[in-house]
Scaffold this motif. Structure first.
Motif, PDB file in Angstrom:
ATOM      1  N   LEU A 281       0.824  -1.195   0.000  1.00 16.10           N
ATOM      2  CA  LEU A 281       0.000   0.000   0.000  1.00 16.10           C
ATOM      3  C   LEU A 281       0.866   1.257   0.000  1.00 16.10           C
ATOM      4  O   LEU A 281       1.860   1.324   0.711  1.00 16.10           O
ATOM      5  N   ASP A 282       0.483   2.267  -0.803  1.00 16.04           N
ATOM      6  CA  ASP A 282       1.231   3.529  -0.873  1.00 16.04           C
ATOM      7  C   ASP A 282       0.283   4.703  -1.016  1.00 16.04           C
ATOM      8  O   ASP A 282      -0.822   4.567  -1.536  1.00 16.04           O
ATOM      9  N   LEU A 283       0.750   5.864  -0.574  1.00 16.06           N
ATOM     10  CA  LEU A 283       0.063   7.118  -0.832  1.00 16.06           C
ATOM     11  C   LEU A 283       0.721   7.772  -2.036  1.00 16.06           C
ATOM     12  O   LEU A 283       1.951   7.767  -2.151  1.00 16.06           O
ATOM     13  N   SER A 284      -0.077   8.369  -2.929  1.00 19.77           N
ATOM     14  CA  SER A 284       0.503   9.026  -4.102  1.00 19.77           C
ATOM     15  C   SER A 284       1.297  10.269  -3.703  1.00 19.77           C
ATOM     16  O   SER A 284       2.231  10.651  -4.391  1.00 19.77           O
ATOM     17  N   LEU A 285       0.923  10.901  -2.599  1.00 18.51           N
ATOM     18  CA  LEU A 285       1.664  12.020  -2.030  1.00 18.51           C
ATOM     19  C   LEU A 285       2.005  11.667  -0.593  1.00 18.51           C
ATOM     20  O   LEU A 285       1.155  11.178   0.140  1.00 18.51           O
ATOM     21  N   ASN A 286       3.204  11.920  -0.186  1.00 17.86           N
ATOM     22  CA  ASN A 286       3.608  11.635   1.192  1.00 17.86           C
ATOM     23  C   ASN A 286       4.482  12.785   1.658  1.00 17.86           C
ATOM     24  O   ASN A 286       5.603  12.906   1.211  1.00 17.86           O
ATOM     25  N   LEU A 287       4.018  13.616   2.359  1.00 14.01           N
ATOM     26  CA  LEU A 287       2.809  14.004   3.039  1.00 14.01           C
ATOM     27  C   LEU A 287       1.775  14.492   2.033  1.00 14.01           C
ATOM     28  O   LEU A 287       2.110  15.091   1.042  1.00 14.01           O
ATOM     29  N   GLY A 288       0.502  14.288   2.382  1.00 13.79           N
ATOM     30  CA  GLY A 288      -0.553  14.757   1.517  1.00 13.79           C
ATOM     31  C   GLY A 288      -1.803  15.092   2.302  1.00 13.79           C
ATOM     32  O   GLY A 288      -2.033  14.554   3.378  1.00 13.79           O
ATOM     33  N   ARG A 289      -2.579  15.984   1.745  1.00  8.27           N
ATOM     34  CA  ARG A 289      -3.841  16.368   2.388  1.00  8.27           C
ATOM     35  C   ARG A 289      -4.970  15.518   1.832  1.00  8.27           C
ATOM     36  O   ARG A 289      -4.993  15.182   0.650  1.00  8.27           O
ATOM     37  N   ILE A 290      -5.933  15.225   2.702  1.00  7.04           N
ATOM     38  CA  ILE A 290      -7.102  14.449   2.310  1.00  7.04           C
ATOM     39  C   ILE A 290      -8.184  15.414   1.849  1.00  7.04           C
ATOM     40  O   ILE A 290      -8.652  16.243   2.624  1.00  7.04           O
ATOM     41  N   ASN A 291      -8.563  15.318   0.577  1.00  9.36           N
ATOM     42  CA  ASN A 291      -9.682  16.071   0.020  1.00  9.36           C
ATOM     43  C   ASN A 291      -9.668  17.550   0.440  1.00  9.36           C
ATOM     44  O   ASN A 291     -10.660  18.072   0.971  1.00  9.36           O
ATOM     45  N   PRO A 292      -8.560  18.254   0.218  1.00 11.22           N
ATOM     46  CA  PRO A 292      -8.407  19.616   0.765  1.00 11.22           C
ATOM     47  C   PRO A 292      -9.350  20.656   0.189  1.00 11.22           C
ATOM     48  O   PRO A 292      -9.569  21.691   0.819  1.00 11.22           O
ATOM     49  N   THR A 293      -9.941  20.415  -0.977  1.00 13.04           N
ATOM     50  CA  THR A 293     -10.834  21.415  -1.554  1.00 13.04           C
ATOM     51  C   THR A 293     -12.294  21.191  -1.160  1.00 13.04           C
ATOM     52  O   THR A 293     -13.156  21.980  -1.538  1.00 13.04           O
ATOM     53  N   ASN A 294     -12.556  20.154  -0.396  1.00 12.70           N
ATOM     54  CA  ASN A 294     -13.921  19.882   0.038  1.00 12.70           C
ATOM     55  C   ASN A 294     -14.382  21.002   0.972  1.00 12.70           C
ATOM     56  O   ASN A 294     -13.656  21.401   1.878  1.00 12.70           O
ATOM     57  N   ASN A 295     -15.616  21.485   0.780  1.00 17.89           N
ATOM     58  CA  ASN A 295     -16.092  22.604   1.594  1.00 17.89           C
ATOM     59  C   ASN A 295     -16.274  22.233   3.063  1.00 17.89           C
ATOM     60  O   ASN A 295     -16.456  23.112   3.903  1.00 17.89           O
ATOM     61  N   ALA A 296     -16.192  20.958   3.417  1.00 18.57           N
ATOM     62  CA  ALA A 296     -16.249  20.563   4.826  1.00 18.57           C
ATOM     63  C   ALA A 296     -15.055  21.115   5.599  1.00 18.57           C
ATOM     64  O   ALA A 296     -15.107  21.234   6.821  1.00 18.57           O
ATOM     65  N   PHE A 297     -13.989  21.464   4.875  1.00 18.84           N
ATOM     66  CA  PHE A 297     -12.786  21.955   5.543  1.00 18.84           C
ATOM     67  C   PHE A 297     -12.625  23.472   5.434  1.00 18.84           C
ATOM     68  O   PHE A 297     -11.567  24.011   5.749  1.00 18.84           O
ATOM     69  N   GLU A 298     -13.673  24.171   5.013  1.00 18.31           N
ATOM     70  CA  GLU A 298     -13.621  25.638   4.987  1.00 18.31           C
ATOM     71  C   GLU A 298     -13.422  26.158   6.401  1.00 18.31           C
ATOM     72  O   GLU A 298     -14.020  25.666   7.351  1.00 18.31           O
ATOM     73  N   GLN A 299     -12.579  27.161   6.529  1.00 18.24           N
ATOM     74  CA  GLN A 299     -12.255  27.785   7.820  1.00 18.24           C
ATOM     75  C   GLN A 299     -11.790  26.752   8.844  1.00 18.24           C
ATOM     76  O   GLN A 299     -12.045  26.871  10.040  1.00 18.24           O
ATOM     77  N   SER A 300     -11.094  25.742   8.350  1.00 20.29           N
ATOM     78  CA  SER A 300     -10.629  24.658   9.207  1.00 20.29           C
ATOM     79  C   SER A 300      -9.315  24.130   8.644  1.00 20.29           C
ATOM     80  O   SER A 300      -9.022  24.306   7.463  1.00 20.29           O
TER      81      SER A 300
ATOM     82  N   LYS B  82       4.637  -0.511   7.172  1.00 17.37           N
ATOM     83  CA  LYS B  82       4.087   0.819   6.926  1.00 17.37           C
ATOM     84  C   LYS B  82       3.053   1.162   7.981  1.00 17.37           C
ATOM     85  O   LYS B  82       2.247   0.324   8.387  1.00 17.37           O
ATOM     86  N   VAL B  83       3.107   2.419   8.412  1.00 14.42           N
ATOM     87  CA  VAL B  83       2.115   2.970   9.329  1.00 14.42           C
ATOM     88  C   VAL B  83       1.622   4.266   8.693  1.00 14.42           C
ATOM     89  O   VAL B  83       2.422   5.124   8.313  1.00 14.42           O
ATOM     90  N   PHE B  84       0.309   4.381   8.581  1.00 13.59           N
ATOM     91  CA  PHE B  84      -0.307   5.568   8.004  1.00 13.59           C
ATOM     92  C   PHE B  84      -0.884   6.392   9.148  1.00 13.59           C
ATOM     93  O   PHE B  84      -1.675   5.890   9.942  1.00 13.59           O
ATOM     94  N   ILE B  85      -0.439   7.646   9.237  1.00 11.45           N
ATOM     95  CA  ILE B  85      -0.896   8.532  10.303  1.00 11.45           C
ATOM     96  C   ILE B  85      -1.649   9.692   9.670  1.00 11.45           C
ATOM     97  O   ILE B  85      -1.157  10.334   8.737  1.00 11.45           O
TER      98      ILE B  85
END
Length: 179
Positions: free
Chosen positions: A10-29, A43-46
């Motif tokens: 298992l791999d992340l395409s970006l390491n470090l990477g943000r999860i769904n950063p353009t989602n409006n759930a994360f506005e002002q957050s 591997k440990v995913f944090i």
């Protein structure tokens, strides 16, 4: 960021990477940050989080619930690719263990280690004189079962006259057997 699998697992395409950063759930957050580490050839995913503050709002604030859904879905994707993935989800989630956002984040795929502590030790923050547990550390089933997790909340800020932070730190130790 995408989740991939190759001959190394298992791999992340970006390491470090943000999860769904353009989602409006994360506005002002703050946006959740996922990282992949290797310990004992495993591997440990944090996933570090800081869900939006209540600011006097409802304990089941819809924005925190949406944030929890997005992070839970990301963890579910990791576990779909590798059911034995070692996943840690942690941070200032700005809600109590029995709240809808925490139940949503946990789902049926994570265990909240902070609730293993004695009730008298389950606090990381003081709000209007009430001790609250709003900082959490959740783990995947495999990590909970295999890595012998130990957790503690170090009470060095809450209730002290010159605190470094308004939160007490949550610490954990895991023993990963060699792969």
């Amino acid at each position: 960021m995408a989740i991939t699998q190759d001959s190394n697992g298992l791999d992340l395409s970006l390491n470090l990477g943000r999860i769904n950063p353009t989602n409006n759930a994360f506005e002002q957050s703050r946006k959740p940050l996922a990282a992949e580490f290797i310990f004992n050839e495993q591997k440990v995913f944090i996933i570090a989080n800081h869900f939006i503050s209540k600011l006097g709002g409802s304990p089941s604030d819809t924005q925190r619930v949406k944030q929890a859904e997005i992070v839970n879905e990301f963890v579910a994707q990791l576990l779909q690719v590798d059911p034995q993935a070692n996943v840690i989800v942690l941070g200032d989630l700005n809600d109590l263990p029995d709240s809808l956002p925490l139940k949503t984040l946990k789902g049926n795929i994570l265990e909240n280690l902070t609730v293993r502590l004695p009730l008298s030790d389950q606090f990381t923050y003081k709000f209007r004189g009430n001790l609250e547990l709003i900082d959490h550390l959740l783990v995947s089933e495999n990590l909970s079962r295999v890595a012998q997790p130990e957790i503690d909340i170090v009470h060095v800020n809450v209730g002290f006259s010159k605190p470094v932070s308004d939160h007490d730190p949550v610490i954990a130790a895991f023993t990963l057997p060699p792969n």
